[in-house]
Design a protein around this motif. Structure first.
Motif, mmCIF file in Angstrom:
data_model
loop_
_atom_site.group_PDB
_atom_site.id
_atom_site.type_symbol
_atom_site.label_atom_id
_atom_site.label_comp_id
_atom_site.label_asym_id
_atom_site.label_seq_id
_atom_site.Cartn_x
_atom_site.Cartn_y
_atom_site.Cartn_z
ATOM 1 N N ASN A 228 35.228 8.145 4.648
ATOM 2 C CA ASN A 228 35.387 9.001 3.687
ATOM 3 C C ASN A 228 34.551 10.107 4.084
ATOM 4 O O ASN A 228 33.236 10.182 4.866
ATOM 5 N N ASN B 115 44.588 7.075 7.226
ATOM 6 C CA ASN B 115 44.300 5.833 6.165
ATOM 7 C C ASN B 115 42.759 6.546 5.626
ATOM 8 O O ASN B 115 42.264 6.050 5.516
ATOM 9 N N SER B 116 42.158 8.013 5.993
ATOM 10 C CA SER B 116 41.056 8.699 5.386
ATOM 11 C C SER B 116 41.127 9.044 3.668
ATOM 12 O O SER B 116 42.605 8.699 3.720
ATOM 13 N N PHE B 117 39.789 8.629 2.966
ATOM 14 C CA PHE B 117 39.528 9.577 1.907
ATOM 15 C C PHE B 117 38.674 10.737 2.628
ATOM 16 O O PHE B 117 37.808 11.080 2.961
ATOM 17 N N ILE C 243 46.356 9.626 4.917
ATOM 18 C CA ILE C 243 45.525 10.571 3.712
ATOM 19 C C ILE C 243 44.939 10.424 2.872
ATOM 20 O O ILE C 243 46.672 11.417 1.797
ATOM 21 N N LYS C 244 44.711 10.216 2.182
ATOM 22 C CA LYS C 244 44.164 10.711 0.250
ATOM 23 C C LYS C 244 43.254 11.671 0.172
ATOM 24 O O LYS C 244 42.054 12.279 1.096
ATOM 25 N N LYS D 162 41.121 14.649 -1.939
ATOM 26 C CA LYS D 162 40.751 15.749 -3.513
ATOM 27 C C LYS D 162 40.279 16.458 -2.812
ATOM 28 O O LYS D 162 39.239 16.620 -2.071
#
Length: 513
Positions: free
Chosen positions: A438, A465-467, A498-499, A501
């Motif tokens: 993360n 594939n990280s947040f 990659i997600k 926020k």
């Protein structure tokens, strides 16, 4: 007022005498090195002490002819043709400075980094020590007012020292040693408590010892007698009727030419910069940490230059050598600067024959002490403890000044200082931290295009594939370049799975947080 003329008066009187002994040879040396009459340097010292000292808002700064202007003055006199024409340019330069003061241009002094100012002070201290070594051992081919690395006789600071040890004057050695013993010994607490010995500053005892030793040589060691170039040299008047001959009137014959205005503007700008630097340095050295109004200083310097030019004096600036001597000698108020100007005015006319008996070697001892106090080893240790961001600009300023001149060295120190400011800003403005895959991309403060490269590099290193959390809550301003980088990263995130926020701003980043 009672406190001013009671408690502080004894300190200011002692300090003024020390500054007088420092200023006397420097005023003469700077004038001669500038291609001007010797008296013009003394006039500038008198004006800088009395007029600028009275008008300045500084309690400790001392003004007079500046070594940093020597080359400019020499070239200006040559380009304009005569010294009276140059004096007219000094008057106009003074009026320019008064205008700068009214425009509040003095605030520029607040933009000089602390490390650069400290480096300037230490460099001046080292230069004083190095430049006085030849005078200390009786090699006086170079002028005491010369402060730049390269001299007009194709010698430099270190080659002059080498020549001095080959062609020294034996009579100077006992004089410098005894003067140093007196100056150092008078710092002992027992001597400071002695009412008779402490009644006069150590510099006066050192000067008196130098005169007496040289006079003893006439009786016991004639071949060691110091004369001519080894002594202070002040013009001697044969009567009051010759007072008028000390002054030179300005000539405004070239006021309509571009060369005249270029000279005036150059003196005003360079003189103002040097004054502001010295003012800032003096405030940092002031034990009472008083803050001097810089725009008022520009007006005071401007009026001083106008007066100096009117009566035949060189341009004046606040001078760090005299200022540091003033502070380290215990000055409390501006009366010390004013008194030193009065001493120059009175003693140069009243007792020139006696002053001309002062060996330059004993005055070198006074400057040695001033130089050491500016460049004590503890200062280098203290700057090192602050970290490389402070130490490297400090050292760069010292080295640059030692091998060039004051203003060039300050410029180089500023460049190095700005580099570290930018580097630190890179690290502090944007941080990227990672924990278990993360990532937190945090905008810690306002971010500009200067942060673009490190931001792109950090974002490029985030794996698939990280947040990622992009937090801009603390950034009140986000430059368009930064917005573009973040937009591009967000838009391409789905390609790497990659997600993201976002906190503190909208996805399109069109508005500030």
């Amino acid at each position: 007022m009672n406190e001013l003329f009671g408690k502080n008066l004894k300190y200011d009187l002692k300090s003024s005498l020390v500054v007088f002994f420092v200023a006397l040879p420097l005023c003469l040396g700077i004038a001669i090195a500038s291609g001007a009459p010797p008296m013009s340097g003394l006039i500038a010292g008198i004006v800088g002490g009395i007029i600028v000292g009275a008008l300045s808002g500084s309690h400790v700064s001392v003004s007079g002819p500046a070594a940093g202007l020597t080359v400019i003055v020499l070239d200006s006199i040559s380009s304009l043709g005569t010294f009276p024409l140059f004096l007219a340019a000094v008057i106009v330069a003074g009026l320019f400075q008064v205008g700068l003061g009214f425009l509040k241009a003095g605030v520029l002094c607040y933009y000089f980094p602390h490390s650069v100012i400290k480096g300037m002070l230490s460099a001046i201290g080292l230069i004083l020590i190095l430049k006085q070594i030849p005078h200390a051992i009786g090699y006086d081919k170079d002028l005491m007012g010369a402060m730049t690395f390269q001299q007009t006789d194709n010698q430099n600071t270190f080659s002059e020292i080498w020549l001095a040890f080959q062609y020294y004057s034996p009579g100077a050695i006992p004089i410098i040693l005894i003067a140093l013993i007196i100056l150092i010994g008078f710092e002992h607490h027992k001597i400071k408590k002695n009412k008779i010995l402490s009644a006069f500053p150590p510099a006066l005892w050192a000067v008196v010892s130098g005169i007496l030793i040289n006079q003893l040589y006439f009786a016991f060691k004639p071949e060691w007698v110091l004369d001519d170039e080894h002594l202070v040299t002040i013009p001697v008047l044969n009567g009051v009727s010759e007072l008028g001959s000390l002054f030179t009137l300005p000539d405004f014959g070239l006021i309509g030419t571009s060369s005249f205005w270029v000279v005036a503007a150059t003196i005003a700008i360079i003189g103002s910069i040097e004054s502001l630097l010295s003012l800032e340095a003096g405030d940092k050295m002031d034990p009472q940490k008083r803050i001097s109004p810089p725009s008022r200083e520009l007006m005071a310097q401007g009026i001083g230059n106008t007066v100096s030019g009117l009566i035949g004096g060189l341009p004046v600036t606040a001078v760090i050598v005299r200022t540091s001597a003033n502070i380290t000698s215990g000055a409390k108020t501006k009366l010390s600067a004013i008194f030193h100007g009065i001493l120059l005015a009175v003693l140069v006319v009243a007792i020139p024959v006696l002053l001309n008996k002062i060996p330059l070697s004993c005055l070198a001892a006074v400057l040695f002490i001033v130089g050491y106090k500016l460049a004590r080893p503890s200062i280098f240790v203290h700057e090192w403890e602050k970290g490389l961001n402070q130490f490297l600009p400090f050292v760069a300023t010292i080295i640059a000044i030692l091998f060039t001149d004051l203003l060039t060295g300050i410029g180089i120190g500023m460049v190095v200082g700005i580099f570290f400011v930018i580097k630190t800003n890179f690290k502090q403005a944007i941080t990227v931290t990672e924990r278990n895959g993360n990532y937190l991309v945090k905008l810690n403060k306002d971010v500009s295009f200067l942060n673009k490269a490190p931001l792109k590099n950090n974002l490029a290193m985030i794996p698939e594939n990280s947040f990622v959390i992009i937090n801009g809550i603390k950034a009140k301003f986000i430059d368009q370049d930064i917005r573009d980088v973040l937009n591009a990263f967000i838009e391409s995130a789905h390609d790497k799975n990659i997600k993201i926020k976002i906190e503190g701003f909208d996805y399109n980043l069109k508005e500030n947080a």
